[in-house]
Motif scaffolding. Sequence first.
Motif, PDB file in Angstrom:
ATOM      1  N   ASP A  80       7.745  -5.098 -17.097  1.00  0.00           N
ATOM      2  CA  ASP A  80       9.006  -5.731 -16.689  1.00  0.00           C
ATOM      3  C   ASP A  80       8.796  -7.044 -15.938  1.00  0.00           C
ATOM      4  N   GLY A  81       7.540  -7.487 -15.871  1.00  0.00           N
ATOM      5  CA  GLY A  81       7.246  -8.762 -15.222  1.00  0.00           C
ATOM      6  C   GLY A  81       7.114  -8.684 -13.724  1.00  0.00           C
ATOM      7  N   ARG A  82       7.237  -7.484 -13.168  1.00  0.00           N
ATOM      8  CA  ARG A  82       7.122  -7.325 -11.724  1.00  0.00           C
ATOM      9  C   ARG A  82       5.724  -6.836 -11.347  1.00  0.00           C
ATOM     10  N   LEU A  83       5.394  -7.058 -10.095  1.00  0.00           N
ATOM     11  CA  LEU A  83       4.118  -6.589  -9.556  1.00  0.00           C
ATOM     12  C   LEU A  83       4.410  -5.845  -8.271  1.00  0.00           C
ATOM     13  N   ARG A  84       3.844  -4.654  -8.134  1.00  0.00           N
ATOM     14  CA  ARG A  84       4.066  -3.883  -6.917  1.00  0.00           C
ATOM     15  C   ARG A  84       2.737  -3.382  -6.366  1.00  0.00           C
ATOM     16  N   VAL A  85       2.616  -3.447  -5.044  1.00  0.00           N
ATOM     17  CA  VAL A  85       1.521  -2.754  -4.368  1.00  0.00           C
ATOM     18  C   VAL A  85       2.056  -1.362  -4.065  1.00  0.00           C
ATOM     19  N   ASP A  86       1.479  -0.342  -4.672  1.00  0.00           N
ATOM     20  CA  ASP A  86       2.091   0.991  -4.696  1.00  0.00           C
ATOM     21  C   ASP A  86       1.991   1.768  -3.392  1.00  0.00           C
ATOM     22  N   GLU A  87       1.328   1.232  -2.406  1.00  0.00           N
ATOM     23  CA  GLU A  87       1.192   1.969  -1.154  1.00  0.00           C
ATOM     24  C   GLU A  87       1.636   1.112   0.016  1.00  0.00           C
ATOM     25  N   GLU A  88       1.971   1.772   1.109  1.00  0.00           N
ATOM     26  CA  GLU A  88       2.264   1.024   2.329  1.00  0.00           C
ATOM     27  C   GLU A  88       1.015   0.250   2.746  1.00  0.00           C
ATOM     28  N   VAL A 131       1.234 -13.696   5.900  1.00  0.00           N
ATOM     29  CA  VAL A 131       1.996 -12.777   6.743  1.00  0.00           C
ATOM     30  C   VAL A 131       1.019 -11.979   7.585  1.00  0.00           C
ATOM     31  N   GLY A 132       1.266 -11.913   8.882  1.00  0.00           N
ATOM     32  CA  GLY A 132       0.373 -11.209   9.789  1.00  0.00           C
ATOM     33  C   GLY A 132       0.594  -9.711   9.776  1.00  0.00           C
ATOM     34  N   ALA A 133      -0.402  -8.989  10.249  1.00  0.00           N
ATOM     35  CA  ALA A 133      -0.307  -7.529  10.316  1.00  0.00           C
ATOM     36  C   ALA A 133       0.824  -7.071  11.226  1.00  0.00           C
ATOM     37  N   ASP A 134       1.225  -7.933  12.178  1.00  0.00           N
ATOM     38  CA  ASP A 134       2.272  -7.548  13.121  1.00  0.00           C
ATOM     39  C   ASP A 134       3.592  -7.246  12.428  1.00  0.00           C
ATOM     40  N   GLU A 135       3.852  -7.867  11.277  1.00  0.00           N
ATOM     41  CA  GLU A 135       5.106  -7.588  10.568  1.00  0.00           C
ATOM     42  C   GLU A 135       4.894  -6.963   9.195  1.00  0.00           C
ATOM     43  N   LEU A 136       3.651  -6.821   8.748  1.00  0.00           N
ATOM     44  CA  LEU A 136       3.392  -6.321   7.402  1.00  0.00           C
ATOM     45  C   LEU A 136       2.969  -4.859   7.358  1.00  0.00           C
ATOM     46  N   ILE A 137       2.264  -4.384   8.390  1.00  0.00           N
ATOM     47  CA  ILE A 137       1.793  -3.000   8.385  1.00  0.00           C
ATOM     48  C   ILE A 137       2.970  -2.031   8.191  1.00  0.00           C
ATOM     49  N   GLY A 138       2.823  -1.095   7.245  1.00  0.00           N
ATOM     50  CA  GLY A 138       3.880  -0.121   6.977  1.00  0.00           C
ATOM     51  C   GLY A 138       4.885  -0.559   5.931  1.00  0.00           C
ATOM     52  N   LYS A 139       4.872  -1.853   5.576  1.00  0.00           N
ATOM     53  CA  LYS A 139       5.766  -2.354   4.536  1.00  0.00           C
ATOM     54  C   LYS A 139       5.051  -2.290   3.171  1.00  0.00           C
ATOM     55  N   ARG A 140       5.795  -2.635   2.132  1.00  0.00           N
ATOM     56  CA  ARG A 140       5.222  -2.746   0.801  1.00  0.00           C
ATOM     57  C   ARG A 140       5.448  -4.155   0.277  1.00  0.00           C
ATOM     58  N   ILE A 141       4.635  -4.538  -0.679  1.00  0.00           N
ATOM     59  CA  ILE A 141       4.700  -5.891  -1.247  1.00  0.00           C
ATOM     60  C   ILE A 141       5.089  -5.795  -2.713  1.00  0.00           C
ATOM     61  N   ALA A 142       5.934  -6.730  -3.149  1.00  0.00           N
ATOM     62  CA  ALA A 142       6.268  -6.858  -4.567  1.00  0.00           C
ATOM     63  C   ALA A 142       6.396  -8.334  -4.916  1.00  0.00           C
ATOM     64  N   VAL A 143       6.159  -8.641  -6.190  1.00  0.00           N
ATOM     65  CA  VAL A 143       6.384  -9.987  -6.722  1.00  0.00           C
ATOM     66  C   VAL A 143       7.363  -9.834  -7.871  1.00  0.00           C
ATOM     67  N   ILE A 144       8.495 -10.518  -7.773  1.00  0.00           N
ATOM     68  CA  ILE A 144       9.559 -10.362  -8.761  1.00  0.00           C
ATOM     69  C   ILE A 144       9.978 -11.723  -9.304  1.00  0.00           C
ATOM     70  N   ASP A 145      10.548 -11.723 -10.508  1.00  0.00           N
ATOM     71  CA  ASP A 145      11.092 -12.960 -11.059  1.00  0.00           C
ATOM     72  C   ASP A 145      12.340 -13.353 -10.280  1.00  0.00           C
ATOM     73  N   SER A 146      12.458 -14.653  -9.990  1.00  0.00           N
ATOM     74  CA  SER A 146      13.618 -15.115  -9.228  1.00  0.00           C
ATOM     75  C   SER A 146      14.391 -16.204  -9.955  1.00  0.00           C
ATOM     76  N   GLY A 147      13.983 -16.553 -11.179  1.00  0.00           N
ATOM     77  CA  GLY A 147      14.723 -17.539 -11.955  1.00  0.00           C
ATOM     78  C   GLY A 147      16.063 -16.965 -12.374  1.00  0.00           C
TER      79      GLY A 147
END
Length: 554
Positions: free
Chosen positions: A373-381, A420-436
């Motif tokens: 689907d063109g998306r990228l996800r980091v599957d874990e926190e 992005v620093g660990a102070d705001e990223l730890i516990g979150k998840r990352i994704a890359v999505i189409d924005s056009g």
Amino acid sequence: MPSAPRTVTALKASDEFTVGVLGDLHMDPRKMEDYEIGHSQWVPILEEAKEAHGNAAIVSLGDLGESKSVRPKETSELFAGTTECHMLASEYLGSFGVPYEVIGGNHDLEGLDEFPTDEANLELFLRAHNKPTPNFCREIADKTLLVGLSSTVFRDAVYTSHEVTIDQEQIDWFEDLVKTHPAEEGWKVFIFTHAPPNGSGLRVLQENHVVNGCCWLNHSNEAQCRKFIELVREHRCIKAWFSGHFHLGQDYQDSITFPTIDPKEGPYPNRGSCVFVQTSVMRGGTSRDGRQQSRLIRGNKDGFEICTVDHQKDGEIRLDATISYRGDDNEVGVYNHQDEERENDEKLFKVYQPSAGDALHPPDDGYIPYSLDGRLRVDEEVNMETAAWWKMACGRVMGLLNGMLVEYDRSTLAPLGLIVGADELIGKRIAVIDSGLDDESCIVEMDENPGMEGADCATVEDGREQAVIMYDPEDGSCTVVQPNEDGSYWRKIVRNKMVRMKEVRRMKAAKQFVKDLGFEEEDSHVVSSWGPYTTTSGTAKKTGVAGLTTKANI
């Protein structure tokens, strides 16, 4: 300022040569014992070389003085970069009994109270060390050149003053030098700079030099930062490149990196014919890992040896690597010792650097591809152990390391800086999505956005626009990670030191004002309004916006 230094030639008949390489001295006139010990260990080595063949010299990699006051009861003036500092260093370097060359590091123009401009400070540096130019070229043996490039920017730095910046004049001179001294004619060039170039593969400090944008030469200028490794790849006359800056010892194998490796071990590193070499420090008080070491080069027409002079072992010489020339543009390097780890070395971990693979090898296990689907996800926190990387459609490379989101150079895959620093990223998840968006969605609502009349949707050259987001799947909160105006993502957080000194003074004045109002310091709340980056220190590890992506300060 002249851009072409004289080439110093003082050759004896022998093709042999010996060079002592001294890392960051950071001399302090109150603490001279380690320098005196180091001097006594070096002199016999150099005397032996003088007697054997006569082609001997010392090269200092800069950062000559301590970056603090050496008379704190009398003055707060920093010692580094002052007339007193450079005269002390000149006297010391001139006492080894052989010619010396020196280059400027990130602290060598730090005479902020004595000199109003970088130009005035640089003039003193050159005069104190009898240098016609910041760069140098010395023919140490037949068709064997020692070449040095100096950092010449401190007060005028756009970002951190501790970025090692080689000015364009020196870059142009260096490019001309390697073009006019080709390997096909038998030339061999040894380079000396304070920091290493992007792509060297040397062990670095992720949470200091990388995230603060002062790890590589010309770190914040993308084109110049990559220029040095491009010259190394193109010009096979460049045989070795020595640097300091990190204050790390020489017992790790990744304190030396070779241009070639066994294909069975992994992808070809694409480092031309150049061996990159990290150099430690002489004084114990400046060492990050407790080691006190210098480098020794011994060479001839067939190749060269890289050795360690260990100042904690009575100047013992250890053979680190042997490099043999094979034709004009190919070398074979051999490590001569394994890693010699010490207690607490694990905190100085080797930075995870992505490996893109080659025709024989797939990318490393951390590589994340896009889904159908063109998306990228980091599957874990995201946690401190998460190691992953991916490529954006625009060619930018990102990865997760030590709880941080980091940008990597698209060519060398060397780490560039913190997104992005660990102070705001730890516990979150990352994704890359189409924005056009489609044409209809691109219409700007003028009533809601005054001043945007006539604006159209931004276009992307490759036709694919993307958004990097960090999100919490539990509560749906989501933060869009916006790029810089130049398209890069890593945050150039630390500013020029002169700017930060003024910020500190303003903060002190504000605290005094609140105190005069009758509040105790621990009860007052004095904060800076510098966007999301409120630190006035020279180190930045956090990116969170107080009260928005992290807890409010007040």
